[in-house]
Design a protein around this motif. Structure first.
Motif, PDB file in Angstrom:
ATOM      1  N   THR A 160      39.130  39.887  29.529  1.00  0.00           N
ATOM      2  CA  THR A 160      40.322  39.863  30.365  1.00  0.00           C
ATOM      3  C   THR A 160      39.987  39.246  31.724  1.00  0.00           C
ATOM      4  N   THR A 161      40.958  38.556  32.294  1.00  0.00           N
ATOM      5  CA  THR A 161      40.788  37.911  33.596  1.00  0.00           C
ATOM      6  C   THR A 161      40.669  38.974  34.694  1.00  0.00           C
ATOM      7  N   PRO A 162      40.256  38.570  35.887  1.00  0.00           N
ATOM      8  CA  PRO A 162      40.218  39.551  36.981  1.00  0.00           C
ATOM      9  C   PRO A 162      41.553  40.255  37.197  1.00  0.00           C
ATOM     10  N   GLU A 163      42.667  39.516  37.077  1.00  0.00           N
ATOM     11  CA  GLU A 163      43.992  40.120  37.281  1.00  0.00           C
ATOM     12  C   GLU A 163      44.278  41.178  36.214  1.00  0.00           C
ATOM     13  N   GLN A 164      44.038  40.801  34.946  1.00  0.00           N
ATOM     14  CA  GLN A 164      44.300  41.737  33.854  1.00  0.00           C
ATOM     15  C   GLN A 164      43.362  42.934  33.928  1.00  0.00           C
ATOM     16  N   THR A 165      42.111  42.667  34.253  1.00  0.00           N
ATOM     17  CA  THR A 165      41.122  43.751  34.343  1.00  0.00           C
ATOM     18  C   THR A 165      41.493  44.733  35.440  1.00  0.00           C
ATOM     19  N   LEU A 166      41.915  44.225  36.577  1.00  0.00           N
ATOM     20  CA  LEU A 166      42.324  45.095  37.682  1.00  0.00           C
ATOM     21  C   LEU A 166      43.489  45.990  37.269  1.00  0.00           C
ATOM     22  N   LEU A 167      44.489  45.409  36.623  1.00  0.00           N
ATOM     23  CA  LEU A 167      45.644  46.205  36.189  1.00  0.00           C
ATOM     24  C   LEU A 167      45.250  47.241  35.152  1.00  0.00           C
ATOM     25  N   ASP A 168      44.396  46.853  34.207  1.00  0.00           N
ATOM     26  CA  ASP A 168      43.980  47.800  33.165  1.00  0.00           C
ATOM     27  C   ASP A 168      43.173  48.950  33.744  1.00  0.00           C
TER      28      ASP A 168
END
Length: 215
Positions: free
Chosen positions: A151-159
């Motif tokens: 997952t990208t940094p954005e997706q990882t942060l949200l998860d």
């Protein structure tokens, strides 16, 4: 003194994914399980858990101290079972590969298309989360055992913000990871993902933690 390792057959060595199951070697060996066990004894392969093995990278052949990276082997195991397009490191696993978790951890998380219980390996625990990968924001990554999706940094942060306890990181380590990821994210993409994935609360929580703990 290091043992001399026996090289694996070329057909296996050419695999993009260096994690193998006995069935993956069925076209090479008449009895793949005993042959893989022999390669384990000779140092060319590491047993990860029942039914899964890792081919030792060439530069580590003959080294009895080499240990496969948990996140890399987890991605390799998931690719064996679901294909390269059916697995992606997420949560703490992606955060570790992205450098947002600086210390080694004994748990990782992989997104897969089916529900599956955790898997204990000789190198740590793998948590599988059922996700529709087409809906995730992903990027390619090279690991020591395979190439694949994380997952990208954005997706990882949200998860991480949505499920901070998944993977067992202490709260301060989750906050540290969010702080490390935040400067690498695109604000518009974050907003879009939060909206389409219904993670507005997670984005709000991430903002709060980063701001409260920030300098």
């Amino acid at each position: 003194m290091a043992r001399s390792a026996v090289a694996v057959p070329a057909e296996l060595a050419r695999r993009n994914n260096r994690v193998v199951r006995p069935q993956d070697a069925a076209g090479i060996y008449v009895q793949p399980r005993p042959e893989l066990a022999r390669l384990v004894r000779n140092g060319a392969v590491r047993k990860l858990t029942h039914g899964y093995y890792a081919l030792v990278p060439g530069r580590h052949l003959g080294s009895p101290t080499w240990r496969p990276d948990l996140h890399s082997l987890a991605l390799g195991i998931a690719q064996c079972d679901y294909g390269e397009s059916g697995a992606a490191l997420m949560g703490v696993g992606a955060a570790r590969v992205l450098g947002a978790v600086p210390r080694a951890i004994a748990v990782t998380v992989v997104a897969v298309p089916k529900q599956r219980p955790p898997l204990e390996t000789d190198y740590g625990r793998i948590l599988f989360v059922r996700r529709t990968l087409d809906t995730l924001d992903l990027e390619r990554a090279d690991t020591e055992l395979t190439q694949g999706w994380i997952t990208t940094p954005e997706q990882t942060l949200l998860d991480l913000a949505a499920r901070p306890t998944l993977g067992g990181l202490p709260p301060d380590a989750v906050t540290e990871a969010l702080r490390a990821l935040w400067p690498r994210t695109d604000a518009e993409l974050l907003e879009e993902l939060a909206r389409t994935q219904r993670k507005a609360a997670a984005l709000h929580r991430a903002r709060h933690l980063v701001d409260v703990q920030g300098d």
